[in-house]
Design a protein around this motif. Structure first.
Motif, PDB file in Angstrom:
ATOM      1  N   ASN A 126       1.083  -1.165   0.402  1.00  0.00           N
ATOM      2  CA  ASN A 126       0.156  -0.038   0.035  1.00  0.00           C
ATOM      3  C   ASN A 126       0.964   1.156   0.330  1.00  0.00           C
ATOM      4  OD1 ASN A 126      -2.325  -1.342  -0.418  1.00  0.00           O
ATOM      5  ND2 ASN A 126      -3.127  -1.274   2.028  1.00  0.00           N
ATOM      6  N   GLU A 127       1.692   1.233   0.761  1.00  0.00           N
ATOM      7  CA  GLU A 127       2.618   1.988   1.166  1.00  0.00           C
ATOM      8  C   GLU A 127       3.174   2.600  -0.589  1.00  0.00           C
ATOM      9  OE1 GLU A 127       7.097   3.837   3.280  1.00  0.00           O
ATOM     10  OE2 GLU A 127       5.849   2.377   3.910  1.00  0.00           O
ATOM     11  N   GLY A 128       4.146   1.388  -0.755  1.00  0.00           N
ATOM     12  CA  GLY A 128       4.534   1.899  -2.801  1.00  0.00           C
ATOM     13  C   GLY A 128       3.533   2.100  -3.559  1.00  0.00           C
ATOM     14  N   SER A 129       1.948   1.947  -3.477  1.00  0.00           N
ATOM     15  CA  SER A 129       0.765   2.559  -4.635  1.00  0.00           C
ATOM     16  C   SER A 129       0.807   3.826  -4.127  1.00  0.00           C
ATOM     17  CB  SER A 129      -0.002   1.165  -4.300  1.00  0.00           C
ATOM     18  OG  SER A 129       0.157  -0.474  -4.387  1.00  0.00           O
ATOM     19  N   LEU A 132       3.534   5.836  -5.591  1.00  0.00           N
ATOM     20  CA  LEU A 132       3.266   5.881  -7.128  1.00  0.00           C
ATOM     21  C   LEU A 132       2.258   6.794  -7.646  1.00  0.00           C
ATOM     22  CD1 LEU A 132       3.790   4.657 -10.191  1.00  0.00           C
ATOM     23  CD2 LEU A 132       2.390   2.495  -9.629  1.00  0.00           C
ATOM     24  N   MET A 133       1.125   6.408  -6.821  1.00  0.00           N
ATOM     25  CA  MET A 133      -0.036   8.068  -7.647  1.00  0.00           C
ATOM     26  C   MET A 133       1.318   9.221  -7.066  1.00  0.00           C
ATOM     27  SD  MET A 133      -3.161   6.041  -5.559  1.00  0.00           S
ATOM     28  CE  MET A 133      -4.761   7.594  -6.155  1.00  0.00           C
ATOM     29  N   ASP A 134       1.539   8.932  -5.867  1.00  0.00           N
ATOM     30  CA  ASP A 134       1.423  10.537  -6.030  1.00  0.00           C
ATOM     31  C   ASP A 134       2.774  10.504  -7.053  1.00  0.00           C
ATOM     32  OD1 ASP A 134       0.648  10.904  -3.749  1.00  0.00           O
ATOM     33  OD2 ASP A 134       2.745   9.970  -2.035  1.00  0.00           O
ATOM     34  N   ARG A 135       4.257  10.592  -7.412  1.00  0.00           N
ATOM     35  CA  ARG A 135       4.852  10.116  -8.146  1.00  0.00           C
ATOM     36  C   ARG A 135       3.823  10.705  -9.663  1.00  0.00           C
ATOM     37  NH1 ARG A 135       8.801  11.633  -7.920  1.00  0.00           N
ATOM     38  NH2 ARG A 135       9.974  10.882  -9.286  1.00  0.00           N
ATOM     39  N   LEU A 136       3.123  10.134 -10.373  1.00  0.00           N
ATOM     40  CA  LEU A 136       1.899   9.626 -10.876  1.00  0.00           C
ATOM     41  C   LEU A 136       0.788  10.958 -11.136  1.00  0.00           C
ATOM     42  CD1 LEU A 136       1.094   6.092 -11.993  1.00  0.00           C
ATOM     43  CD2 LEU A 136       3.345   7.877 -12.977  1.00  0.00           C
ATOM     44  N   ALA A 137       0.963  12.129 -10.200  1.00  0.00           N
ATOM     45  CA  ALA A 137       0.139  13.052  -9.947  1.00  0.00           C
ATOM     46  C   ALA A 137       0.508  13.831 -11.324  1.00  0.00           C
ATOM     47  CB  ALA A 137      -0.069  13.705  -8.643  1.00  0.00           C
ATOM     48  N   GLY A 138      -1.105  14.214 -11.868  1.00  0.00           N
ATOM     49  CA  GLY A 138       0.035  15.474 -13.129  1.00  0.00           C
ATOM     50  C   GLY A 138       0.612  15.174 -13.933  1.00  0.00           C
ATOM     51  N   LYS A 139       0.350  13.608 -14.014  1.00  0.00           N
ATOM     52  CA  LYS A 139       0.887  13.112 -15.129  1.00  0.00           C
ATOM     53  C   LYS A 139       0.042  11.741 -15.893  1.00  0.00           C
ATOM     54  CE  LYS A 139       5.800  13.025 -13.856  1.00  0.00           C
ATOM     55  NZ  LYS A 139       5.257  13.834 -12.429  1.00  0.00           N
ATOM     56  N   LEU A 140      -0.218  11.050 -14.914  1.00  0.00           N
ATOM     57  CA  LEU A 140      -1.492  10.166 -15.527  1.00  0.00           C
ATOM     58  C   LEU A 140      -2.407   9.946 -14.320  1.00  0.00           C
ATOM     59  CD1 LEU A 140       1.107   6.921 -16.117  1.00  0.00           C
ATOM     60  CD2 LEU A 140      -0.467   8.326 -17.915  1.00  0.00           C
ATOM     61  N   ASP A 141      -3.578   9.782 -14.325  1.00  0.00           N
ATOM     62  CA  ASP A 141      -5.031  10.043 -13.272  1.00  0.00           C
ATOM     63  C   ASP A 141      -4.576   7.826 -13.398  1.00  0.00           C
ATOM     64  OD1 ASP A 141      -4.881  12.535 -12.478  1.00  0.00           O
ATOM     65  OD2 ASP A 141      -6.480  12.676 -14.343  1.00  0.00           O
ATOM     66  N   ASP A 143      -6.677   4.900 -10.139  1.00  0.00           N
ATOM     67  CA  ASP A 143      -7.281   4.975  -8.948  1.00  0.00           C
ATOM     68  C   ASP A 143      -6.098   4.238  -7.894  1.00  0.00           C
ATOM     69  OD1 ASP A 143      -7.765   2.203  -9.692  1.00  0.00           O
ATOM     70  OD2 ASP A 143      -9.477   2.491 -10.219  1.00  0.00           O
ATOM     71  N   PHE A 144      -6.204   3.789  -7.013  1.00  0.00           N
ATOM     72  CA  PHE A 144      -5.623   3.344  -5.619  1.00  0.00           C
ATOM     73  C   PHE A 144      -4.917   2.669  -6.436  1.00  0.00           C
ATOM     74  CE2 PHE A 144      -4.588   1.284  -1.657  1.00  0.00           C
ATOM     75  CZ  PHE A 144      -2.903   1.563  -1.374  1.00  0.00           C
ATOM     76  N   ASP A 145      -6.188   0.993  -6.746  1.00  0.00           N
ATOM     77  CA  ASP A 145      -6.077   0.204  -7.188  1.00  0.00           C
ATOM     78  C   ASP A 145      -5.920  -0.479  -8.524  1.00  0.00           C
ATOM     79  OD1 ASP A 145      -8.142  -1.234  -5.164  1.00  0.00           O
ATOM     80  OD2 ASP A 145      -9.947  -1.635  -6.103  1.00  0.00           O
ATOM     81  N   THR A 146      -5.031   0.515  -8.954  1.00  0.00           N
ATOM     82  CA  THR A 146      -4.708   0.087 -10.196  1.00  0.00           C
ATOM     83  C   THR A 146      -3.067   0.330  -9.990  1.00  0.00           C
ATOM     84  OG1 THR A 146      -6.545   1.365 -12.051  1.00  0.00           O
ATOM     85  CG2 THR A 146      -4.461   1.574 -12.646  1.00  0.00           C
ATOM     86  N   ALA A 147      -2.955   1.464  -9.220  1.00  0.00           N
ATOM     87  CA  ALA A 147      -2.084   2.040  -8.374  1.00  0.00           C
ATOM     88  C   ALA A 147      -1.525   0.641  -7.993  1.00  0.00           C
ATOM     89  CB  ALA A 147      -1.913   2.362  -7.549  1.00  0.00           C
ATOM     90  N   ARG A 148      -2.020  -0.362  -7.019  1.00  0.00           N
ATOM     91  CA  ARG A 148      -1.442  -1.475  -6.137  1.00  0.00           C
ATOM     92  C   ARG A 148      -1.234  -2.105  -7.500  1.00  0.00           C
ATOM     93  NH1 ARG A 148      -1.961  -2.631  -1.732  1.00  0.00           N
ATOM     94  NH2 ARG A 148      -2.379  -5.433  -2.667  1.00  0.00           N
ATOM     95  N   ARG A 149      -1.881  -2.075  -8.936  1.00  0.00           N
ATOM     96  CA  ARG A 149      -1.532  -3.708  -9.841  1.00  0.00           C
ATOM     97  C   ARG A 149      -0.120  -3.442 -10.961  1.00  0.00           C
ATOM     98  NH1 ARG A 149      -7.414  -3.386  -9.774  1.00  0.00           N
ATOM     99  NH2 ARG A 149      -8.410  -5.150  -8.692  1.00  0.00           N
ATOM    100  N   ILE A 150      -0.611  -2.282 -10.721  1.00  0.00           N
ATOM    101  CA  ILE A 150       1.210  -1.209 -10.871  1.00  0.00           C
ATOM    102  C   ILE A 150       2.652  -1.383 -10.138  1.00  0.00           C
ATOM    103  CG2 ILE A 150       2.271   0.292 -12.123  1.00  0.00           C
ATOM    104  CD1 ILE A 150      -0.619   1.508 -13.309  1.00  0.00           C
ATOM    105  N   PHE A 151       2.377  -0.696  -9.312  1.00  0.00           N
ATOM    106  CA  PHE A 151       3.196  -1.300  -8.034  1.00  0.00           C
ATOM    107  C   PHE A 151       3.629  -2.455  -8.089  1.00  0.00           C
ATOM    108  CE2 PHE A 151       5.162  -2.046  -3.343  1.00  0.00           C
ATOM    109  CZ  PHE A 151       6.616  -0.881  -4.232  1.00  0.00           C
ATOM    110  N   THR A 152       2.572  -3.589  -8.000  1.00  0.00           N
ATOM    111  CA  THR A 152       3.670  -5.132  -8.071  1.00  0.00           C
ATOM    112  C   THR A 152       4.226  -5.801  -9.766  1.00  0.00           C
ATOM    113  OG1 THR A 152       1.479  -5.909  -7.318  1.00  0.00           O
ATOM    114  CG2 THR A 152       2.529  -7.837  -8.605  1.00  0.00           C
TER     115      THR A 152
END
Length: 161
Positions: A126-129, A132-141, A143-152
């Motif tokens: 969750n922390e990594g996800s 990732l969301m924070d680093r993508l802010a303003g670039k790619l929108d 949601d948290f579940d998508t960020a979790r899967r991308i973090f994996t």
């Protein structure tokens, strides 16, 4: 969000860079499940590209940077974002260590021990996800579940053979 917008604001294909070799069965399983789950259910929209998807994503590592190459369904390039991996290093390192403990515990430990390790593993994930969301802010929108899967998948990119 209506159904048409939802269909346009999503990934339909995810590819990992070909230079990434094969790894252990556990890691290959994580990779396959993450890609399947990500394609099945996600919310993904490049900023300022409203309703022009669905999208394809190619993830790769280049010079210790994470590359998100986004294209349309027909292959037309949309945008490429490059992120430093520095904010992820500690989280990924800790996540690898706890995953090793988790896979070992599955084979040898009691259910309560496995559950405790898994809670720690999910917390790091969750922390990594969120990072990732924070680093993508303003670039790619996403949601948290998508960020979790991308973090994996980001972890899988590190987990080379």
């Amino acid at each position: 969000m209506d159904d048409v917008t939802r269909q346009r604001s999503k990934l339909i294909d995810v590819e990992l860079d070909e230079s990434i070799g094969r790894s252990t069965p556990d890691i290959e399983h994580e990779r396959a499940v993450a890609i399947f789950d990500l394609i099945e259910e996600n919310s993904f929209q490049p900023v300022n590209d409203d309703g022009n998807g669905p999208y394809k994503l190619k993830l790769s590592l280049v010079d210790s940077r994470l590359v998100f190459a986004v294209s349309r369904e027909d292959g037309t390039e949309v945008v490429t974002h490059i992120l430093s991996l520095t904010p992820f290093r500690r989280i990924v390192k800790d996540y690898f260590m706890i995953c090793e403990s988790y896979y070992e515990a599955i084979r040898t430990s009691s259910p309560s021990q496995i559950e405790a390790i898994d809670m720690g593993r999910r917390g790091l994930h969750n922390e990594g996800s969120q990072t990732l969301m924070d680093r993508l802010a303003g670039k790619l929108d996403v949601d948290f579940d998508t960020a979790r899967r991308i973090f994996t998948l980001v972890c899988v990119l590190h987990w080379r053979g």
